[in-house]
Design a protein around this motif. Structure first.
Motif, PDB file in Angstrom:
ATOM      1  N   LEU A   1       0.866  -1.198  -0.074  1.00 17.24           N
ATOM      2  CA  LEU A   1      -0.005  -0.159   0.116  1.00 17.24           C
ATOM      3  C   LEU A   1       0.806   1.227  -0.001  1.00 17.24           C
ATOM      4  CD1 LEU A   1      -2.468  -1.472   2.619  1.00 17.24           C
ATOM      5  CD2 LEU A   1      -3.028  -0.749   0.147  1.00 17.24           C
ATOM      6  N   ILE A   2       2.193   1.269  -0.136  1.00  6.36           N
ATOM      7  CA  ILE A   2       2.984   2.264  -0.217  1.00  6.36           C
ATOM      8  C   ILE A   2       2.499   3.519  -1.147  1.00  6.36           C
ATOM      9  CG2 ILE A   2       4.741   1.357  -1.715  1.00  6.36           C
ATOM     10  CD1 ILE A   2       6.957   2.512  -0.125  1.00  6.36           C
ATOM     11  N   GLY A   3       2.296   4.597  -0.730  1.00  3.77           N
ATOM     12  CA  GLY A   3       2.000   5.695  -1.787  1.00  3.77           C
ATOM     13  C   GLY A   3       0.450   5.858  -1.864  1.00  3.77           C
ATOM     14  N   VAL A   4      -0.518   4.740  -1.288  1.00  5.20           N
ATOM     15  CA  VAL A   4      -1.782   4.977  -1.406  1.00  5.20           C
ATOM     16  C   VAL A   4      -2.252   5.947  -0.284  1.00  5.20           C
ATOM     17  CG1 VAL A   4      -3.952   3.594  -1.148  1.00  5.20           C
ATOM     18  CG2 VAL A   4      -2.246   2.369  -2.174  1.00  5.20           C
TER      19      VAL A   4
ATOM     20  N   VAL B   1      -6.407 -10.675  -4.191  1.00  5.93           N
ATOM     21  CA  VAL B   1      -5.231 -10.459  -3.561  1.00  5.93           C
ATOM     22  C   VAL B   1      -5.829 -10.936  -2.188  1.00  5.93           C
ATOM     23  CG1 VAL B   1      -3.792  -8.733  -2.209  1.00  5.93           C
ATOM     24  CG2 VAL B   1      -4.438  -8.480  -4.694  1.00  5.93           C
ATOM     25  N   SER B   2      -4.724 -11.714  -1.458  1.00 10.39           N
ATOM     26  CA  SER B   2      -5.066 -12.346  -0.215  1.00 10.39           C
ATOM     27  C   SER B   2      -4.389 -11.562   0.839  1.00 10.39           C
ATOM     28  CB  SER B   2      -4.823 -13.792  -0.244  1.00 10.39           C
ATOM     29  OG  SER B   2      -3.388 -13.988  -0.280  1.00 10.39           O
ATOM     30  N   HIS B   3      -3.415 -10.928   0.837  1.00  9.78           N
ATOM     31  CA  HIS B   3      -2.519 -10.085   1.736  1.00  9.78           C
ATOM     32  C   HIS B   3      -2.245  -8.841   1.288  1.00  9.78           C
ATOM     33  CE1 HIS B   3      -2.298 -14.652   2.815  1.00  9.78           C
ATOM     34  NE2 HIS B   3      -2.010 -14.014   4.156  1.00  9.78           N
ATOM     35  N   VAL B   4      -2.091  -7.908   2.412  1.00 13.79           N
ATOM     36  CA  VAL B   4      -1.570  -6.675   1.993  1.00 13.79           C
ATOM     37  C   VAL B   4      -0.442  -6.245   2.950  1.00 13.79           C
ATOM     38  CG1 VAL B   4      -3.814  -5.728   1.048  1.00 13.79           C
ATOM     39  CG2 VAL B   4      -3.353  -5.395   3.170  1.00 13.79           C
ATOM     40  N   GLU B   5       0.150  -5.105   2.543  1.00 12.79           N
ATOM     41  CA  GLU B   5       1.380  -4.601   3.313  1.00 12.79           C
ATOM     42  C   GLU B   5       0.994  -3.088   3.704  1.00 12.79           C
ATOM     43  OE1 GLU B   5       5.350  -5.389   2.133  1.00 12.79           O
ATOM     44  OE2 GLU B   5       5.977  -3.603   3.094  1.00 12.79           O
ATOM     45  N   LEU B   6       0.765  -2.678   4.814  1.00 10.67           N
ATOM     46  CA  LEU B   6       0.816  -1.256   5.269  1.00 10.67           C
ATOM     47  C   LEU B   6       2.344  -0.701   5.375  1.00 10.67           C
ATOM     48  CD1 LEU B   6      -0.787   0.952   6.265  1.00 10.67           C
ATOM     49  CD2 LEU B   6      -0.645   0.073   8.581  1.00 10.67           C
ATOM     50  N   HIS B   7       2.626   0.130   4.601  1.00 11.30           N
ATOM     51  CA  HIS B   7       4.060   0.504   4.395  1.00 11.30           C
ATOM     52  C   HIS B   7       4.317   2.019   4.163  1.00 11.30           C
ATOM     53  CE1 HIS B   7       7.867  -0.439   1.808  1.00 11.30           C
ATOM     54  NE2 HIS B   7       8.120   0.200   2.849  1.00 11.30           N
ATOM     55  N   ALA B   8       4.972   2.476   5.299  1.00 12.18           N
ATOM     56  CA  ALA B   8       5.600   3.832   5.221  1.00 12.18           C
ATOM     57  C   ALA B   8       7.134   3.751   4.811  1.00 12.18           C
ATOM     58  CB  ALA B   8       5.548   4.482   6.378  1.00 12.18           C
ATOM     59  N   GLY B   9       7.478   3.913   3.476  1.00 17.62           N
ATOM     60  CA  GLY B   9       8.821   3.626   2.956  1.00 17.62           C
ATOM     61  C   GLY B   9      10.000   4.642   3.622  1.00 17.62           C
ATOM     62  N   LEU B  10      11.117   4.503   3.406  1.00 19.45           N
ATOM     63  CA  LEU B  10      12.119   5.304   3.903  1.00 19.45           C
ATOM     64  C   LEU B  10      11.941   6.491   3.868  1.00 19.45           C
ATOM     65  CD1 LEU B  10      15.101   2.651   2.723  1.00 19.45           C
ATOM     66  CD2 LEU B  10      13.752   2.597   4.985  1.00 19.45           C
ATOM     67  N   ASP B  11      11.825   6.998   2.928  1.00 23.91           N
ATOM     68  CA  ASP B  11      11.623   8.491   2.479  1.00 23.91           C
ATOM     69  C   ASP B  11      10.247   9.036   3.166  1.00 23.91           C
ATOM     70  OD1 ASP B  11      13.650   8.490   0.647  1.00 23.91           O
ATOM     71  OD2 ASP B  11      12.398   8.083  -1.046  1.00 23.91           O
ATOM     72  N   GLU B  12       9.403   8.350   3.434  1.00 22.89           N
ATOM     73  CA  GLU B  12       8.028   9.068   4.203  1.00 22.89           C
ATOM     74  C   GLU B  12       8.561   8.859   5.766  1.00 22.89           C
ATOM     75  OE1 GLU B  12       4.748   6.722   3.680  1.00 22.89           O
ATOM     76  OE2 GLU B  12       3.600   7.833   5.485  1.00 22.89           O
ATOM     77  N   GLN B  13       9.338   7.655   6.145  1.00 28.87           N
ATOM     78  CA  GLN B  13       9.691   7.915   7.620  1.00 28.87           C
ATOM     79  C   GLN B  13      10.607   9.063   7.970  1.00 28.87           C
ATOM     80  OE1 GLN B  13      11.699   4.269   8.618  1.00 28.87           O
ATOM     81  NE2 GLN B  13      10.393   3.018   6.895  1.00 28.87           N
ATOM     82  N   SER B  14      11.328   9.538   6.889  1.00 34.77           N
ATOM     83  CA  SER B  14      12.389  10.770   6.940  1.00 34.77           C
ATOM     84  C   SER B  14      11.493  11.957   7.311  1.00 34.77           C
ATOM     85  CB  SER B  14      13.276  10.846   6.096  1.00 34.77           C
ATOM     86  OG  SER B  14      12.873  11.251   4.879  1.00 34.77           O
ATOM     87  N   LEU B  15      10.455  11.982   7.063  1.00 31.90           N
ATOM     88  CA  LEU B  15       9.490  13.389   6.856  1.00 31.90           C
ATOM     89  C   LEU B  15       9.102  13.723   8.513  1.00 31.90           C
ATOM     90  CD1 LEU B  15       7.180  12.914   4.032  1.00 31.90           C
ATOM     91  CD2 LEU B  15       9.216  14.264   4.058  1.00 31.90           C
ATOM     92  N   PRO B  16       9.221  14.943   8.867  1.00 32.82           N
ATOM     93  CA  PRO B  16       8.999  15.297  10.206  1.00 32.82           C
ATOM     94  C   PRO B  16       7.454  15.030  10.541  1.00 32.82           C
ATOM     95  CG  PRO B  16       9.590  17.272   8.665  1.00 32.82           C
ATOM     96  CD  PRO B  16       9.712  16.150   7.719  1.00 32.82           C
ATOM     97  N   GLY B  17       7.570  14.550  11.757  1.00 29.66           N
ATOM     98  CA  GLY B  17       6.279  14.010  12.327  1.00 29.66           C
ATOM     99  C   GLY B  17       5.761  12.718  11.982  1.00 29.66           C
ATOM    100  N   TYR B  18       6.647  11.960  11.183  1.00 31.94           N
ATOM    101  CA  TYR B  18       6.186  10.419  10.921  1.00 31.94           C
ATOM    102  C   TYR B  18       5.858   9.870  12.316  1.00 31.94           C
ATOM    103  CZ  TYR B  18       6.425   5.589  10.107  1.00 31.94           C
ATOM    104  OH  TYR B  18       6.097   4.285  10.020  1.00 31.94           O
ATOM    105  N   SER B  19       4.773   9.201  12.437  1.00 37.14           N
ATOM    106  CA  SER B  19       4.684   8.072  13.338  1.00 37.14           C
ATOM    107  C   SER B  19       3.957   7.004  12.741  1.00 37.14           C
ATOM    108  CB  SER B  19       3.631   9.172  14.348  1.00 37.14           C
ATOM    109  OG  SER B  19       2.628   8.007  14.920  1.00 37.14           O
ATOM    110  N   ILE B  20       4.545   5.668  13.586  1.00 38.87           N
ATOM    111  CA  ILE B  20       3.940   4.451  13.353  1.00 38.87           C
ATOM    112  C   ILE B  20       2.601   4.326  13.947  1.00 38.87           C
ATOM    113  CG2 ILE B  20       4.972   3.077  15.137  1.00 38.87           C
ATOM    114  CD1 ILE B  20       5.608   1.059  12.585  1.00 38.87           C
ATOM    115  N   VAL B  21       2.332   5.105  15.033  1.00 39.91           N
ATOM    116  CA  VAL B  21       1.079   4.880  15.704  1.00 39.91           C
ATOM    117  C   VAL B  21      -0.023   5.322  14.666  1.00 39.91           C
ATOM    118  CG1 VAL B  21      -0.377   5.463  17.531  1.00 39.91           C
ATOM    119  CG2 VAL B  21       1.959   4.801  17.886  1.00 39.91           C
ATOM    120  N   ASP B  22       0.318   6.488  14.227  1.00 33.90           N
ATOM    121  CA  ASP B  22      -0.668   7.164  13.131  1.00 33.90           C
ATOM    122  C   ASP B  22      -0.943   6.179  11.817  1.00 33.90           C
ATOM    123  OD1 ASP B  22      -1.092   9.278  15.015  1.00 33.90           O
ATOM    124  OD2 ASP B  22       0.388  10.562  13.819  1.00 33.90           O
ATOM    125  N   LEU B  23       0.202   5.638  11.387  1.00 32.38           N
ATOM    126  CA  LEU B  23       0.205   4.731  10.458  1.00 32.38           C
ATOM    127  C   LEU B  23      -0.689   3.632  10.630  1.00 32.38           C
ATOM    128  CD1 LEU B  23       1.490   3.986   7.410  1.00 32.38           C
ATOM    129  CD2 LEU B  23       3.072   2.325   8.887  1.00 32.38           C
TER     130      LEU B  23
END
Ligand SMILES: O=C([C@H](O)CO)[C@H](O)[C@H](O)COP(=O)(O)O
Length: 209
Positions: A110-113, A130-152
């Motif tokens: 789901l990166i970028g969705v 499709v049987s499985h998905v991946e919730l994904h914040a990529g390396l560039d998104e992780q580097s943005l200020p305010g990134y939070s895995i809880v919000d993801l």
């Protein structure tokens, strides 16, 4: 919950050296996108040969030619392959078709969705087989200020498909990922970037066992 190591390295030799230390602690070995771009199909063959008992995930991030790329990965030893959820439905359907042919798994990344579209896209992906998905914040998104895995993680609540999570997971956040219902926690930098990768993998494993 399973633990997947993302090998975002550039050389097969370095990936094998790292796996020599951490393989006992992980369930799934991911050939990261940079590694497969650098080393090609040979890295899939080498790692499947070295670790035949481990599930092997090829992080292709396929955006076109879904059936062809999934077939290439499966024939080289991958047990599962990643296709981008943003791709055309025909690309997703092609990858799913290859999954059926080889009796292997296709994971839609789901990166970028956009967050507000994730649940509706997951429903469409399910309809496409499709049987499985991946919730994904990529390396560039992780580097943005305010990134939070809880919000993801909030954006996957209500998913109609089982999901993996990637996005800078470490020993302090892996339990939150498990408690959000993830089927797989994917960890790259939290292992290969650690001062002691073996200890990092051991601590991640013990946090979720
Ligand atoms: O898929 C990944 C990324 O897009 C680079 O290829 C990573 O493997 C994934 O994000 C997991 O790595 P970490 O975020 O470093 O844990």
């Amino acid at each position: 919950m399973k633990l997947q190591i993302a090998l975002d390295l550039l050389r097969t030799r370095d990936a094998l050296l790292l796996l020599g230390k951490v393989a006992p602690y992980v369930d799934i070995i991911e050939i990261g996108t940079p590694l497969v771009k650098a080393e090609g199909l040979a890295v899939l063959r080498a790692i499947k040969t070295a670790y035949p008992e481990k599930e092997l995930f090829a992080d292709y991030k396929t955006m076109d030619a879904g059936e062809l790329e999934a077939t290439m990965a499966f024939e080289a030893g991958a047990d599962s392959v990643g296709v981008l959820a943003l791709a055309n439905d025909a690309t997703i359907a092609g990858a799913v078709k290859a999954g059926h042919t080889y009796q292997k798994r296709v994971v839609a990344d789901l990166i970028g969705v956009p967050p507000q579209n994730r649940l509706s896209r997951i429903s469409e992906l399910k309809d496409l087989g499709v049987s499985h998905v991946e919730l994904h914040a990529g390396l560039d998104e992780q580097s943005l200020p305010g990134y939070s895995i809880v919000d993801l993680l909030k954006t996957i609540s209500g998913s109609v498909l089982p999901f993996a999570v990637a996005g800078g997971i470490n020993a302090s956040t892996i339990v939150t990922v498990r408690d959000a219902g993830a089927e797989v926690a994917i960890v790259g930098g939290g292992i290969y970037g650690a001062e002691d990768p073996q200890d990092a993998a051991r601590r991640l494993r013990s946090a979720i066992k």
